[in-house]
Design a protein around this motif. Structure first.
Motif, short mmCIF file in Angstrom:
data_model
loop_
_atom_site.label_atom_id
_atom_site.label_comp_id
_atom_site.label_asym_id
_atom_site.label_seq_id
_atom_site.Cartn_x
_atom_site.Cartn_y
_atom_site.Cartn_z
N THR A 87 56.92 58.57 36.03
CA THR A 87 57.63 57.82 37.07
C THR A 87 56.72 57.71 38.28
N VAL A 88 56.33 56.50 38.62
CA VAL A 88 55.42 56.24 39.74
C VAL A 88 56.23 55.79 40.94
N ILE A 89 56.04 56.47 42.06
CA ILE A 89 56.66 56.07 43.33
C ILE A 89 55.57 55.45 44.18
N LEU A 90 55.67 54.16 44.40
CA LEU A 90 54.66 53.41 45.15
C LEU A 90 55.15 53.21 46.58
N ASP A 91 54.38 53.70 47.51
CA ASP A 91 54.69 53.53 48.93
C ASP A 91 54.26 52.13 49.36
N THR A 92 55.23 51.29 49.66
CA THR A 92 54.95 49.91 50.05
C THR A 92 55.19 49.68 51.54
N ASN A 93 54.87 50.66 52.35
CA ASN A 93 55.05 50.54 53.79
C ASN A 93 54.13 49.44 54.34
N PRO A 94 54.65 48.36 54.90
CA PRO A 94 53.79 47.27 55.37
C PRO A 94 52.82 47.69 56.46
N HIS A 95 53.24 48.59 57.36
CA HIS A 95 52.36 49.02 58.44
C HIS A 95 51.15 49.78 57.90
N ALA A 96 51.37 50.65 56.94
CA ALA A 96 50.27 51.44 56.39
C ALA A 96 49.32 50.59 55.56
N TRP A 97 49.86 49.65 54.78
CA TRP A 97 48.99 48.80 53.97
C TRP A 97 48.20 47.82 54.82
N ALA A 98 48.71 47.47 55.99
CA ALA A 98 47.94 46.59 56.88
C ALA A 98 46.68 47.30 57.39
N LEU A 99 46.74 48.61 57.56
CA LEU A 99 45.55 49.35 57.98
C LEU A 99 44.53 49.49 56.87
N LEU A 100 44.97 49.38 55.61
CA LEU A 100 44.07 49.49 54.46
C LEU A 100 43.61 48.14 53.93
N GLU A 101 43.89 47.08 54.65
CA GLU A 101 43.59 45.75 54.14
C GLU A 101 42.10 45.55 53.90
N ASP A 102 41.25 46.13 54.73
CA ASP A 102 39.80 45.93 54.59
C ASP A 102 39.23 46.71 53.42
N SER A 103 39.71 47.93 53.19
CA SER A 103 39.15 48.78 52.13
C SER A 103 39.85 48.57 50.79
N LEU A 104 41.20 48.51 50.80
CA LEU A 104 41.95 48.37 49.55
C LEU A 104 43.20 47.54 49.82
N PRO A 105 43.18 46.25 49.53
CA PRO A 105 44.39 45.43 49.69
C PRO A 105 45.46 45.84 48.69
N LEU A 106 46.69 45.49 48.99
CA LEU A 106 47.81 45.85 48.13
C LEU A 106 47.69 45.19 46.76
N SER A 107 47.17 43.97 46.70
CA SER A 107 47.05 43.28 45.42
C SER A 107 46.08 44.01 44.48
N LYS A 108 44.96 44.49 45.01
CA LYS A 108 44.01 45.24 44.17
C LYS A 108 44.59 46.59 43.77
N ALA A 109 45.34 47.21 44.65
CA ALA A 109 45.97 48.48 44.30
C ALA A 109 46.97 48.31 43.17
N ILE A 110 47.75 47.22 43.20
CA ILE A 110 48.71 46.96 42.13
C ILE A 110 47.99 46.72 40.81
N ALA A 111 46.89 46.00 40.86
CA ALA A 111 46.11 45.75 39.63
C ALA A 111 45.59 47.06 39.04
N ASN A 112 45.12 47.97 39.88
CA ASN A 112 44.64 49.26 39.39
C ASN A 112 45.78 50.10 38.84
N ILE A 113 46.92 50.06 39.49
CA ILE A 113 48.07 50.84 39.02
C ILE A 113 48.57 50.32 37.67
N LEU A 114 48.54 49.01 37.46
CA LEU A 114 48.97 48.45 36.19
C LEU A 114 48.03 48.87 35.05
#
Length: 377
Positions: free
Chosen positions: A23-50
């Protein structure tokens, strides 16, 4: 084995090792993912998780996965969930359409390369991406401005409910002991009851992919700790993959449940961390040297202001923690009147008594006596 269709070869039995439920719990907090946009965007993170989820399903054909989103205003299911886009269509005679759509509707959700993909992989990918897109679309600007936290407590509750439901269903279908083998047994028993022939319980574990800070979940301290204690009692390890920052309560969750806690120094290597550290299940981890964390932060959050404190006041009845004495000395949880004594009063200053000093060769002029010589014979 059935010589005609070999059905018994593909059916599970009590002697086969139990599958693993991840069971994977994915933290989708928009504020936190906005800070990671340069290093790891949410779309790439979802691709890796899949890719990681597909690897878990490929380890055993009976393995199961579940994905829960811990969003800013709610916790939502990403998989499994019934969606109109992934619903199996049937005609008037009850026959299932092979292309996934009805005869009246020629629109299909499958791309040109989807027909050659392994069906469990395709279902997980379609539902996770579709439900995540709906979740982001339903989030308004007012919801984002309202809070910077994430609903981690609600996501843990949903994960525990799903694990309990699937464990009971597996036990009823395969004759496992639901009392002792609900989550696969303890770490020392190896998932089997000693001296009995009961089937092994479902191996369940939780993986939290977190991006929020430590102070964002302080107001959820009580439900998070209740979920941690439930996982500890059911022998469900909680693995934590921290992409940014650090979390006090997640460190405690991983340490209490004997899970893996990793704070990534390079978020762009998320897939490598997932495959190397979080892919082995409980059965495989007995033969591996897992990464451990020694400096666990065991600080707690106060019940009055939900702040992480180093030193506080503890109720002697319900063990509630307060950063400052409660008003009128009444506990905010159980209502017990606490004896605070003279806390806050200035301490009484008592003058120290002066000690009289002994003068050995003082100004009195007393000479030091000389030894008398011994008389001769």
């Amino acid at each position: 084995m059935n010589a005609v269709d070999a059905t018994e070869h593909y059916e599970t039995s009590a002697r086969d090792p139990a599958p693993a439920l991840l069971t994977v719990i994915l933290d989708t907090n928009p504020h936190a993912w906005a800070l990671l946009e340069d290093s790891l965007p949410l779309s790439k993170a979802i691709a890796n998780i899949l890719v990681f989820l597909n690897a878990h399903l490929a380890c055993n054909y009976a393995n199961e996965v579940a994905v829960v989103a811990s969003h800013s205003q709610k916790a939502a299911w990403l998989y499994p969930r019934e969606n109109p886009a992934t619903k199996t269509y049937q005609d008037a005679d009850g026959d299932v359409s092979m292309n996934g759509s009805s005869a009246d509707n020629n629109n299909t959700t499958e791309g040109p390369g989807q027909v050659n993909k392994y069906r469990p992989f395709r279902i997980v990918e379609e539902q996770v991406t579709h439900n995540l897109r709906e979740l982001m679309a339903s989030t308004s600007g007012a919801d984002v401005k309202a809070t910077n936290s994430t609903m981690m407590a609600g996501a843990l509750t949903l994960a525990l409910s799903h694990i309990n439901r699937r464990s009971i269903a597996w036990a009823e279908a395969h004759g496992a002991d639901t009392a002792a083998e609900t989550s696969g047994g303890g770490p020392s028993s190896g998932g089997h009851a000693s001296g009995t022939d009961t089937a092994e319980g479902l191996q369940s574990r939780i993986l939290i992919i977190s991006v929020s800070g430590a102070s964002d979940s302080a107001h959820q301290y009580i439900p998070i700790m209740n979920s941690i204690f439930a996982c500890q009692r059911l022998h469900i390890p909680i693995d934590v993959c921290k992409l940014s920052g650090d979390a006090v309560f997640l460190q405690q969750a991983s340490d209490a449940t004997k899970g893996v806690y990793m704070s990534l120094t390079e978020p762009r290597g998320l897939l490598q961390y997932l495959m190397m550290a979080f892919l082995p299940d409980q059965r495989s981890r007995r033969h591996l040297v897992l990464p451990t964390r020694v400096d666990v932060d065991f600080r707690a959050a106060c019940f009055c202001h939900r702040r992480v404190v180093d030193i506080g006041f503890v109720c002697s009845i319900c063990l509630s923690i307060f950063c400052e004495p409660p008003e009128n000395g009444n506990c905010l949880t159980c209502g017990t009147n606490l004896e605070m004594g003279d806390y806050g009063a200035k301490p009484a200053v008592v003058a120290r008594k002066r000690k009289k000093k002994k003068r050995v060769n003082g100004p009195s002029g007393t000479a030091t006596p000389t030894p008398t010589p011994t008389p001769g014979p």
